[in-house]
Write a protein that holds these residues in place. Sequence first.
Motif, short mmCIF file in Angstrom:
data_model
loop_
_atom_site.label_atom_id
_atom_site.label_comp_id
_atom_site.label_asym_id
_atom_site.label_seq_id
_atom_site.Cartn_x
_atom_site.Cartn_y
_atom_site.Cartn_z
N ARG A 17 1.12 -1.02 0.07
CA ARG A 17 -0.12 0.13 0.01
C ARG A 17 0.86 1.53 -0.20
O ARG A 17 0.84 2.28 -0.19
N GLY A 18 2.04 1.42 0.74
CA GLY A 18 2.47 2.33 0.97
C GLY A 18 3.58 2.20 -0.24
O GLY A 18 4.72 3.64 -0.33
N THR A 19 3.34 1.36 -0.97
CA THR A 19 4.90 1.71 -2.07
C THR A 19 4.52 1.66 -3.90
O THR A 19 4.39 0.91 -4.90
N PRO A 20 4.51 2.74 -3.84
CA PRO A 20 3.87 3.36 -5.52
C PRO A 20 4.15 2.27 -6.47
O PRO A 20 3.36 1.91 -7.83
N ALA A 21 5.03 1.88 -6.39
CA ALA A 21 6.70 1.15 -7.43
C ALA A 21 5.28 -0.33 -7.85
O ALA A 21 5.89 -0.72 -9.30
N LEU A 22 4.97 -0.99 -6.15
CA LEU A 22 4.46 -2.07 -6.83
C LEU A 22 2.85 -1.83 -7.62
O LEU A 22 2.42 -3.30 -8.02
N TRP A 23 2.16 -0.83 -7.72
CA TRP A 23 0.66 -0.42 -8.46
C TRP A 23 0.80 0.19 -9.06
O TRP A 23 -0.59 0.55 -10.13
N GLN A 24 1.66 1.70 -9.22
CA GLN A 24 1.10 2.49 -10.07
C GLN A 24 0.80 2.70 -11.65
O GLN A 24 0.83 2.98 -11.53
#
Length: 359
Positions: free
Chosen positions: A235-242
């Motif tokens: 949830r706190g790591t945009p690289a994983l979902w953005q």
Amino acid sequence: REVRNFLVANAVYWCEEFHIDGLRVDAVASMLYLDYSREPGQWRPNEFGGNDNPDAVAFLQEMNATVYRRCPGVITVAEESTAWDGVTRPTDRGGLGFGLKWNMGWMHDSLVYVSKDPVHRKYHHNEMTFSMVYAYSENFVLPISHDEVVHGKQSLVSKMPGDWWQRRANHRAYLGFMWAHPGKQLLFMGQEFAQGGEWSPDHGPDWWLLDPAYGAEPDHRGVRDLVRDLNTIYRGTPALWQRDTEPSGFEWVVGDAADDNVFAFLRFDAAGTPLLAVSNFSPVVRHHYRLGAPDDIPAWREVLNTDLAKYGGGDVRNPEPLTPDSTPWQGIRLTLPPLATIWLCPAVPPCDVERPPSH
């Protein structure tokens, strides 16, 4: 039309009145194709001479469009087993309008790989990499489906090879790989704490495995804590979902280390900040394992390690900060824990990822 109206209204009813999170439509292929599971002579072509069913397409488009219009935040998922084009494409662009598609290929291939003894995994290495060939053709959910863990097929942790410790280590490494892979993650009941027995509709998940009063093993709570931390970091790591649906948001670092049972790749957020995910699916510690790394990252730090003692692992860690070698090509040397996945992010400047607290 009456039946079609009833089905669309029923979908909306579940979402509006019972506030469910989403709908999964089973066996979509049997709706889309007039000849699905039928022999010649058992079906008739449509008015255009094809084998697709225009009425089914129109119904699914109406259902998805209506649900998404009336129930913002709800998702619809298609279990569609063919290469039908546009399952998750919006209806105004000719697609079926589902939010996500069940990635049956990834599920089958990856389970084949992790169920093999590590000494044989090098012969199945491509089972773990092939999903990236088609990862951006649809919006996928990565499911460990109910179909694969019931009716004698064994629970997820029981599919793993080795003794009980190795099975749970494989289970944790697989979850770490899954959470870093493009797509959305979906577990089936009991997988979030490594339940060894198959799920039963008669009594539900074996929650007692988490209760010390019943002699519960701490490793079950360790897997539960890992899943919680995976979600927190995700949830706190945009690289994983953005940039989950953009090919430029993913890059292989090591995709061909079959003999080592190692996979490494980068995920990028919108600003280009990377997260490096490395999985070691062999039961040995790999010291000084060298990987290529982006030239503009002066140091890295570990933000996730599925081998930590608090998860039930052997607590093999990397020192910090991890700095690149002064060699002609940029690279870092890692200690890869056995049967484990680690995630690293830039240490300078510090990335936004905060480690979960010790439990």
